[in-house]
Write an enzyme that holds these catalytic residues in place. Structure first.
Site, PDB file in Angstrom:
ATOM      1  NE  ARG A 234      57.149  96.253 -42.240  1.00 13.26           N
ATOM      2  CZ  ARG A 234      57.216  95.301 -43.144  1.00 13.26           C
ATOM      3  NH1 ARG A 234      58.352  94.615 -43.271  1.00 13.26           N
ATOM      4  NH2 ARG A 234      56.194  95.001 -43.912  1.00 13.26           N
ATOM      5  CG  ASP A 258      66.316  91.364 -45.448  1.00 13.78           C
ATOM      6  OD1 ASP A 258      67.228  91.441 -46.298  1.00 13.78           O
ATOM      7  OD2 ASP A 258      65.102  91.349 -45.755  1.00 13.78           O
ATOM      8  CD  GLU A 263      64.034  99.068 -45.106  1.00 16.20           C
ATOM      9  OE1 GLU A 263      63.303  98.719 -46.030  1.00 16.20           O
ATOM     10  OE2 GLU A 263      64.471  98.282 -44.246  1.00 16.20           O
ATOM     11  CG  HIS A 295      63.262  95.115 -47.149  1.00 19.64           C
ATOM     12  ND1 HIS A 295      62.738  96.099 -46.337  1.00 19.64           N
ATOM     13  CD2 HIS A 295      62.302  94.166 -47.242  1.00 19.64           C
ATOM     14  CE1 HIS A 295      61.513  95.752 -45.955  1.00 19.64           C
ATOM     15  NE2 HIS A 295      61.236  94.582 -46.502  1.00 19.64           N
TER      16      HIS A 295
END
Length: 330
Positions: A234, A258, A263, A295
């Site tokens: 996260r 990632d 985001e 992600h």
């Protein structure tokens, strides 16, 4: 059951429609995210299906309840974007997908580690331009390195097993120790020891008030100089500005992420024809020792098949009044 999907992409439709042949729910899809402006679109639906960057705070949940929504079905493991107290007060249930394919995220974690280490992304671009020089591409053997894993759930354990196969020493931290850690060969550790000894640190824990900005200026200062930091969990586990300071000083030598704490306005969209307004994100992109993916760690066909099947089963269980195995509560 009538279900409205928010933030739906083409691949969501493909996998959910295929899985729905067994369940026969009525599925409708919207590309727009769930927020206070779009919640009214759920009028007439008993359930909404949302993803990681959809907003389900108290205001949005109140609007959904007014439209007749009774179930929030998360097609992901995380649920920090849902106000569970507000949902309970409104008589709404929330369900999630606690595990889909831990291999997808664990393997992506190793892809980030290996790419940063051996600089294969930079080598690929050089060779395409006819540049076969090796200067600047030197890496290190993973064998014998110490890797610290924060969070030892299903994904953390699979990551540990892969790393053990590379010959790494694996330190692990979680809220409690389990016998399985010893069987895998994980050395259970407190955070201070893990920070001090690890050459590579990888995050695999949920986002909670206690883990928010777990990686910050204070904890970075406890890490080895030259540490590699990986986050496939996260975004808000990491204080991005603190990490940028660590990169500038050289205390953090490699960063692979990632996920990103801001985001929601970036990931899952094609913004290639726009100027990105997030100055912090653009600063991250300016470092040649930072690797960012959007992600995508979960994004394998195996994981998507599992996510669709479990989500639709969660909805069917609710419709039939059965026990909700994957319910999340305040």
């Amino acid at each position: 059951m009538n279900v409205l999907f928010f933030s739906a992409k083409v691949y969501d439709r493909t996998f959910f429609d295929a899985a729905n042949s067994t369940f026969q729910h009525k599925l409708d899809y919207l590309e727009v995210p769930l927020n206070c402006n779009t919640a009214v679109l759920a009028k007439g639906y008993e359930a909404v299906c949302i993803f990681v960057n959809d907003r389900a705070d108290a205001e949005v949940l109140q609007l959904l309840a007014e439209q007749g929504v009774k179930l929030i079905a998360l097609r992901c493991a995380g649920f920090n974007n849902v106000n569970l107290e507000a949902a309970a007060a409104l008589g709404m249930k929330a369900v999630r997908v606690p595990a889909y394919s831990p291999y997808s995220v664990a393997e992506h974690t190793l892809a980030l580690i290996l790419t940063l280490n051996r600089k294969t992304h930079r080598a690929y671009n050089r060779v395409k331009e006819g540049n076969f020089a090796l200067n600047g591409l030197m890496g290190f053997d993973l064998h014998g390195k110490t890797v610290g894993l924060i969070g030892l759930g299903k994904i953390g354990l699979v990551t540990a097993k892969i790393l053990k196969g590379f010959g790494c020493r694996v330190l692990g931290h979680d809220i409690e120790k389990r016998d399985e850690f010893d069987r895998v060969g994980i050395e259970f550790s407190d955070l201070a020891s893990l920070y001090a000894q690890s050459d590579i640190i990888s995050l695999h824990c949920p986002l909670t008030p206690k883990t928010h900005h777990l990686i910050n200026r204070k904890t970075i200062a406890q890490m080895k100089t030259g540490v590699m930091l990986i986050n496939t969990s996260r975004g808000a586990l990491v204080d991005t500005k603190a990490v940028i300071a660590g990169l500038k000083s050289g205390h953090i030598k490699y960063l692979g992420i990632d996920v990103y704490e801001e985001e929601a306005d970036l990931f899952f969209e094609d913004l290639s024809d726009r100027v990105i307004q997030d100055d912090v994100f653009m600063r991250l992109l300016s470092f040649n020792n930072v690797l960012i993916t959007g992600h995508q760690a979960f994004f394998t066909s195996n994981a998507l098949e599992s996510i669709a099947a479990i989500t639709l089963q969660n909805i069917a269980d609710f419709e039939q009044g059965l026990q909700l195995e994957n319910e999340v509560k305040a």
